[in-house]
Design a protein around this motif. Structure first.
Motif, PDB file in Angstrom:
ATOM      1  N   GLY A 104       2.735  10.910   6.091  1.00  0.00           N
ATOM      2  CA  GLY A 104       2.239  11.658   7.241  1.00  0.00           C
ATOM      3  C   GLY A 104       3.271  12.608   7.800  1.00  0.00           C
ATOM      4  O   GLY A 104       2.948  13.751   8.165  1.00  0.00           O
ATOM      5  N   ILE A 105       4.522  12.172   7.871  1.00  0.00           N
ATOM      6  CA  ILE A 105       5.597  13.012   8.408  1.00  0.00           C
ATOM      7  C   ILE A 105       5.773  14.276   7.563  1.00  0.00           C
ATOM      8  O   ILE A 105       6.047  15.357   8.087  1.00  0.00           O
ATOM      9  CB  ILE A 105       6.921  12.223   8.462  1.00  0.00           C
ATOM     10  N   MET A 106       5.580  14.158   6.258  1.00  0.00           N
ATOM     11  CA  MET A 106       5.736  15.313   5.377  1.00  0.00           C
ATOM     12  C   MET A 106       4.518  16.225   5.394  1.00  0.00           C
ATOM     13  O   MET A 106       4.482  17.223   4.687  1.00  0.00           O
ATOM     14  CB  MET A 106       6.033  14.855   3.948  1.00  0.00           C
ATOM     15  N   GLY A 107       3.508  15.871   6.192  1.00  0.00           N
ATOM     16  CA  GLY A 107       2.325  16.708   6.296  1.00  0.00           C
ATOM     17  C   GLY A 107       1.398  16.590   5.102  1.00  0.00           C
ATOM     18  O   GLY A 107       0.595  17.488   4.848  1.00  0.00           O
ATOM     19  N   LEU A 108       1.479  15.470   4.352  1.00  0.00           N
ATOM     20  CA  LEU A 108       0.645  15.276   3.178  1.00  0.00           C
ATOM     21  C   LEU A 108      -0.610  14.491   3.522  1.00  0.00           C
ATOM     22  O   LEU A 108      -0.643  13.723   4.488  1.00  0.00           O
ATOM     23  CB  LEU A 108       1.436  14.528   2.094  1.00  0.00           C
ATOM     24  N   ALA A 109      -1.634  14.651   2.712  1.00  0.00           N
ATOM     25  CA  ALA A 109      -2.893  13.936   2.922  1.00  0.00           C
ATOM     26  C   ALA A 109      -2.712  12.454   2.618  1.00  0.00           C
ATOM     27  O   ALA A 109      -1.855  12.078   1.801  1.00  0.00           O
ATOM     28  CB  ALA A 109      -3.977  14.519   2.017  1.00  0.00           C
ATOM     29  N   VAL A 116      -0.436   8.955  -0.669  1.00  0.00           N
ATOM     30  CA  VAL A 116       0.397   7.757  -0.484  1.00  0.00           C
ATOM     31  C   VAL A 116       0.793   7.127  -1.820  1.00  0.00           C
ATOM     32  O   VAL A 116       1.969   6.798  -2.024  1.00  0.00           O
ATOM     33  CB  VAL A 116      -0.311   6.732   0.428  1.00  0.00           C
ATOM     34  N   PRO A 117      -0.126   6.944  -2.772  1.00  0.00           N
ATOM     35  CA  PRO A 117       0.285   6.370  -4.065  1.00  0.00           C
ATOM     36  C   PRO A 117       1.361   7.190  -4.773  1.00  0.00           C
ATOM     37  O   PRO A 117       2.260   6.624  -5.418  1.00  0.00           O
ATOM     38  CB  PRO A 117      -1.022   6.352  -4.877  1.00  0.00           C
TER      39      PRO A 117
END
Length: 354
Positions: free
Chosen positions: A27-32, A36-37
């Protein structure tokens, strides 16, 4: 070199906490969330990335911001996610020992280490205005950049030049992209940058071995894709034409828009309005002070800070600041008159009916 996961296990982190950590930094990196995997796999398999952190002309505010990162903690980044091999501010070693270590890391990890630069090089007098380890910083910067996989320009000094490059710029200070031209440079401007933006950028490079998506000016899109104006909680007051005229007036006490007293939010791209500072506690506009545009190029020369900039083209803003409030007041007055007229008509109708 050990992987991120191995380092975390060595520090007593459980598998459950590891997965929580991976979810948080995604989340911090702005990713969906679907990424996560991929983040988990990178943490489990990629070795920790060596980082060489140089300091040129600067005030160390970028380092001060970085060590205050709360999600994740800067200590977690330094001790488990990267291998900070050189930083003449944070390193325990000094003098010849630390300079020799920098040279050894460059040779051992040629093409694999990250160069992080805080501050900028002065070109005047052959770089003699900034000396590091007995040598001009200009030389050290060029030398260290040769074997780097990527370069991070921390703060507005490294990204744009900032106060050192402000007029009249007696040392001929320049941003690092005027010196390093053959390496990808990720600009992370701000004076200082937001702590979590710094850790997010360095984690992206360390985890995926590539630079994050950048805008036309070389800034990470996930952190510099919106104007502060777009995420500001005072935006509704701007739209309503409710502006602070003086810092001690009633509008200021009510938290109205600060644009007319010099806020640069409509022209400044950063994450201050959504990530904020000190674990999301606050940011300058929330504290009652307008944005001074510290993340933008030449912000020191874009003053005075307490007057709105009429020379910067911002569609409709100039008209709105002066006319929206008048229009709102006029509409309110017209509404009152109309209400009075309608009321009289209704009263007459009632009297006639009787």
């Amino acid at each position: 070199m050990e992987t991120f996961y191995e380092a975390l296990k060595r520090h007593g982190v459980s598998r459950r906490d590891f997965l929580k950590f991976a979810t948080t930094i995604t989340g911090i990196m702005g990713l969906a969330p679907t990424m996560v995997p991929e983040v988990v796999r990178a943490l489990e398999t990629r070795p920790r990335t060596p980082v060489l952190w140089l300091h040129g002309l600067e005030c160390t505010c970028c380092s001060e911001s970085f060590i205050r990162s709360s999600t994740p903690l800067a200590s977690d980044v330094v001790l488990t996610m990267i291998s900070l091999e050189y930083d003449d501010t944070l390193s325990a070693a000094a003098g010849d020992a630390i300079e020799k270590h920098r040279e050894e890391i460059m040779k051992k990890y040629w093409g694999k280490y990250i160069l992080a630069v805080e501050g900028n090089p002065p070109l005047g007098e052959d770089g003699m205005y900034c000396i590091v380890g007995g040598r001009p910083f200009l030389e050290v910067l060029k030398e260290t950049a040769e074997g780097a996989m990527a370069v991070i320009a921390w703060g507005s000094c490294a990204s744009w030049g900032c106060v050192q490059a402000a007029k009249p710029n007696p040392t001929t200070a320049v941003p690092i992209d005027k010196v390093i031209k053959d390496k990808p440079i990720i600009k992370v401007p701000g004076c200082p940058p937001i702590a979590e933006v710094m850790t997010g950028v360095i984690m992206h490079i360390a985890l995926f071995g590539s630079i994050p998506p950048l805008d036309a000016q070389g800034r990470p899109k996930q952190y510099y894709g919106n104007r502060i104006h777009d995420t500001c909680y005072r935006r509704a007051f701007f739209n309503a034409g409710q502006f602070v005229e003086r810092f001690d007036d009633e509008g200021a006490k009510k938290g109205w828009c600060l644009y007319k007293v010099g806020c640069r939010g409509p022209t400044t791209y950063n994450s201050c309005g959504n990530i904020r500072w000190y674990n999301g506690l606050s940011y300058p506009i929330q504290a009652g002070h307008g944005c001074i545009g510290c993340a933008e190029d030449n912000f020191w020369d874009n003053g005075p800070f307490y007057q709105r900039l009429t020379t910067i083209p911002v569609p409709s803003v100039e008209a709105n600041a002066d006319k929206v409030g008048v229009a709102v007041a006029t509409a309110a007055a017209a509404g009152a008159v109309l209400h009075g007229v309608v009321s009289k008509i209704r009263n007459k109708d009632k009297e006639g009916g009787e």
